[in-house]
Scaffold this motif. Structure first.
Motif, short mmCIF file in Angstrom:
data_model
loop_
_atom_site.label_atom_id
_atom_site.label_comp_id
_atom_site.label_asym_id
_atom_site.label_seq_id
_atom_site.Cartn_x
_atom_site.Cartn_y
_atom_site.Cartn_z
N TRP A 127 0.60 -1.06 0.13
CA TRP A 127 -0.19 0.23 -0.54
C TRP A 127 0.75 1.32 0.47
O TRP A 127 0.21 2.13 -0.05
CB TRP A 127 -1.08 0.22 1.15
N GLN A 128 2.01 1.22 0.13
CA GLN A 128 2.79 1.95 -0.15
C GLN A 128 3.85 2.67 -1.02
O GLN A 128 3.84 1.23 -1.42
CB GLN A 128 3.86 2.94 1.27
N GLU A 129 4.57 3.51 -1.16
CA GLU A 129 4.97 3.52 -2.48
C GLU A 129 6.56 2.77 -2.03
O GLU A 129 6.90 2.84 -0.88
CB GLU A 129 6.63 5.06 -2.57
N VAL A 130 7.41 2.16 -3.24
CA VAL A 130 8.10 1.14 -2.55
C VAL A 130 9.74 1.36 -3.59
O VAL A 130 9.08 1.71 -4.84
CB VAL A 130 7.98 -0.72 -2.84
N TRP A 131 10.43 1.42 -2.89
CA TRP A 131 12.15 1.97 -4.18
C TRP A 131 12.10 0.57 -4.58
O TRP A 131 13.17 -0.50 -3.66
CB TRP A 131 13.15 2.74 -3.22
N TYR A 132 12.31 -0.28 -5.90
CA TYR A 132 12.91 -1.09 -6.40
C TYR A 132 13.75 -0.79 -6.91
O TYR A 132 14.15 0.06 -7.13
CB TYR A 132 11.67 -1.33 -7.51
N GLU A 133 14.15 -1.70 -7.18
CA GLU A 133 16.06 -1.91 -7.65
C GLU A 133 15.92 -1.07 -9.21
O GLU A 133 14.77 -1.20 -9.82
CB GLU A 133 16.85 -3.00 -7.57
N SER A 134 17.25 -0.23 -9.28
CA SER A 134 17.36 0.86 -10.68
C SER A 134 15.98 1.39 -11.28
O SER A 134 16.11 2.09 -11.68
CB SER A 134 17.20 -0.26 -11.55
N TYR A 135 15.57 1.48 -10.53
CA TYR A 135 14.77 2.97 -10.05
C TYR A 135 15.13 3.90 -9.59
O TYR A 135 15.36 4.27 -8.81
CB TYR A 135 12.99 2.48 -9.28
N PRO A 136 14.52 5.44 -10.39
CA PRO A 136 14.67 6.66 -9.84
C PRO A 136 14.47 7.06 -8.88
O PRO A 136 15.68 7.73 -7.30
CB PRO A 136 15.25 7.67 -10.76
N LYS A 137 13.50 6.45 -7.70
CA LYS A 137 12.92 6.62 -6.74
C LYS A 137 12.18 6.29 -6.27
O LYS A 137 11.39 5.30 -6.94
CB LYS A 137 12.23 8.33 -6.56
N PRO A 138 11.37 5.86 -5.33
CA PRO A 138 10.61 4.86 -4.27
C PRO A 138 8.73 5.83 -5.33
O PRO A 138 8.89 6.89 -5.69
CB PRO A 138 9.75 5.45 -3.31
N ASP A 139 8.30 4.42 -5.51
CA ASP A 139 6.58 5.29 -6.20
C ASP A 139 6.06 3.74 -5.77
O ASP A 139 6.30 2.69 -5.93
CB ASP A 139 7.14 4.66 -8.28
N TYR A 140 4.65 4.25 -6.51
CA TYR A 140 3.50 2.88 -6.97
C TYR A 140 3.68 1.73 -8.39
O TYR A 140 3.66 3.37 -9.40
CB TYR A 140 1.94 3.47 -6.62
N ILE A 141 4.11 1.27 -8.54
CA ILE A 141 4.33 0.97 -9.44
C ILE A 141 3.75 -0.32 -9.20
O ILE A 141 3.93 -1.86 -8.48
CB ILE A 141 5.81 0.09 -9.80
N TRP A 142 3.43 -1.78 -10.74
CA TRP A 142 2.89 -2.55 -11.07
C TRP A 142 3.22 -3.49 -12.04
O TRP A 142 3.65 -2.04 -13.46
CB TRP A 142 1.38 -2.38 -10.76
N GLN A 143 4.18 -5.13 -12.12
CA GLN A 143 4.39 -5.31 -12.56
C GLN A 143 4.29 -6.70 -12.43
O GLN A 143 4.60 -6.98 -11.69
CB GLN A 143 6.02 -4.46 -13.43
N SER A 144 4.39 -7.82 -14.01
CA SER A 144 4.34 -9.14 -13.55
C SER A 144 6.06 -9.31 -12.82
O SER A 144 6.70 -8.40 -13.38
CB SER A 144 3.64 -9.69 -14.68
N SER A 145 5.86 -10.73 -12.33
CA SER A 145 7.12 -10.84 -12.12
C SER A 145 7.92 -11.66 -13.00
O SER A 145 7.19 -12.00 -14.53
CB SER A 145 6.89 -12.16 -11.48
N SER A 146 9.32 -11.33 -12.76
CA SER A 146 10.37 -12.59 -14.04
C SER A 146 10.07 -13.07 -14.37
O SER A 146 10.02 -14.17 -13.76
CB SER A 146 11.47 -11.09 -13.86
N ALA A 147 10.82 -14.06 -15.40
CA ALA A 147 10.93 -15.12 -15.16
C ALA A 147 11.83 -15.63 -15.10
O ALA A 147 12.30 -17.04 -14.51
CB ALA A 147 11.25 -15.15 -17.02
N ASN A 148 12.66 -14.99 -14.19
CA ASN A 148 14.19 -14.86 -13.38
C ASN A 148 14.03 -14.96 -11.77
O ASN A 148 12.49 -14.03 -11.80
CB ASN A 148 15.47 -14.91 -13.75
N SER A 149 14.47 -14.97 -11.36
CA SER A 149 14.68 -14.14 -9.82
C SER A 149 15.25 -13.31 -9.48
O SER A 149 15.81 -12.40 -8.63
CB SER A 149 14.90 -15.16 -8.75
N ASP A 150 16.31 -12.45 -10.77
CA ASP A 150 17.04 -11.42 -10.17
C ASP A 150 16.56 -9.87 -10.65
O ASP A 150 16.59 -9.55 -9.45
CB ASP A 150 17.18 -11.29 -11.70
#
Length: 228
Positions: free
Chosen positions: A199-222
């Motif tokens: 429910w909060q902004e998350v700073w994902y790896e390689s993103y420039p800042k925390p944000d509300y983002i949705w994306q499906s899982s990758s085919a690998n665990s990287d």
């Protein structure tokens, strides 16, 4: 088919960088980034895409004054460095693109895992979790994206000599200074889920800042599954 021999090819290059206090050297699995770390707190990031002409792209101190780097490891995927220091902090550093479209290492989150030095960091092999061991003989298990402390357990009266986490992150082996090796079963099915990650902004790896983002899982665990 069975007659092939392993070979090693050496390539030499010169980099204008002081290695007097370098204690850790890491290369990511893509062989594009070289990380040099000194226990006094200095990080050097070197672009080695061209092995014959490495380029120093960043150099900075990454721990507070008076503290030392005591442990370092890649998080699963090699997109982040987990840095443990003498104050008991573990900080996550990832390459982030700035407003000028240049990459630099930035601290995206910090975990206070102990009041003692962090002597070991062991990443999980299939998720964005990691295990820490401190100088007081306490182990902890954390998940980076959800910023959750999952487990903290005192396992010995002296600094553990070695600790390992199983490929599925469901078991631990810990060797203590008394010469004993103990086996621990771990029940930790969904560490990536938290109120923060949902429910909060998350700073994902390689993103420039925390944000509300949705994306499906990758085919690998990287890469991290983005759940919002």
């Amino acid at each position: 088919m069975f007659a092939d021999e392993a070979t090693v090819t050496r390539a030499d290059s010169i980099l204008d960088y002081s290695t007097a206090d370098v204690t850790d050297i890491l290369i990511d699995k893509e062989e594009q980034n070289l990380y040099l770390l000194g226990n006094a707190g200095r990080l050097g990031l070197i672009d080695i895409t061209d092995k014959s002409a490495p380029v120093l792209t960043q150099e900075q101190n990454i721990v507070e004054a008076g503290q030392k780097i005591t442990s370092v490891a890649f998080l699963n995927g090699d997109l982040s460095l987990m840095i443990g220091d003498s104050s008991g902090l573990v900080s996550q550093w990832s390459k982030v693109r700035d407003k000028l479209n240049r990459f630099s290492m930035q601290k995206i989150r910090v975990f206070k895992v102990s009041d003692k030095a962090v002597v070991s960091i062991n990443p999980e092999q299939r998720r964005k979790g990691f295990m820490t061991v401190d100088a007081n003989g306490t182990i902890g298990i954390y998940h980076s994206t959800s910023e959750r402390e999952m487990i903290k357990e005192h396992v010995g009266n002296s600094t553990p000599v070695a600790a390992a986490i199983s490929p599925r992150a469901n078991a631990l082996l810990v060797q203590t200074g008394e010469g004993k090796i103990s086996y621990w079963k771990v029940d930790n099915e969904h560490p990536e889920v938290s109120l923060r990650s949902l429910w909060q902004e998350v700073w994902y790896e390689s993103y420039p800042k925390p944000d509300y983002i949705w994306q499906s899982s990758s085919a690998n665990s990287d890469f991290e599954p983005n759940t919002v």
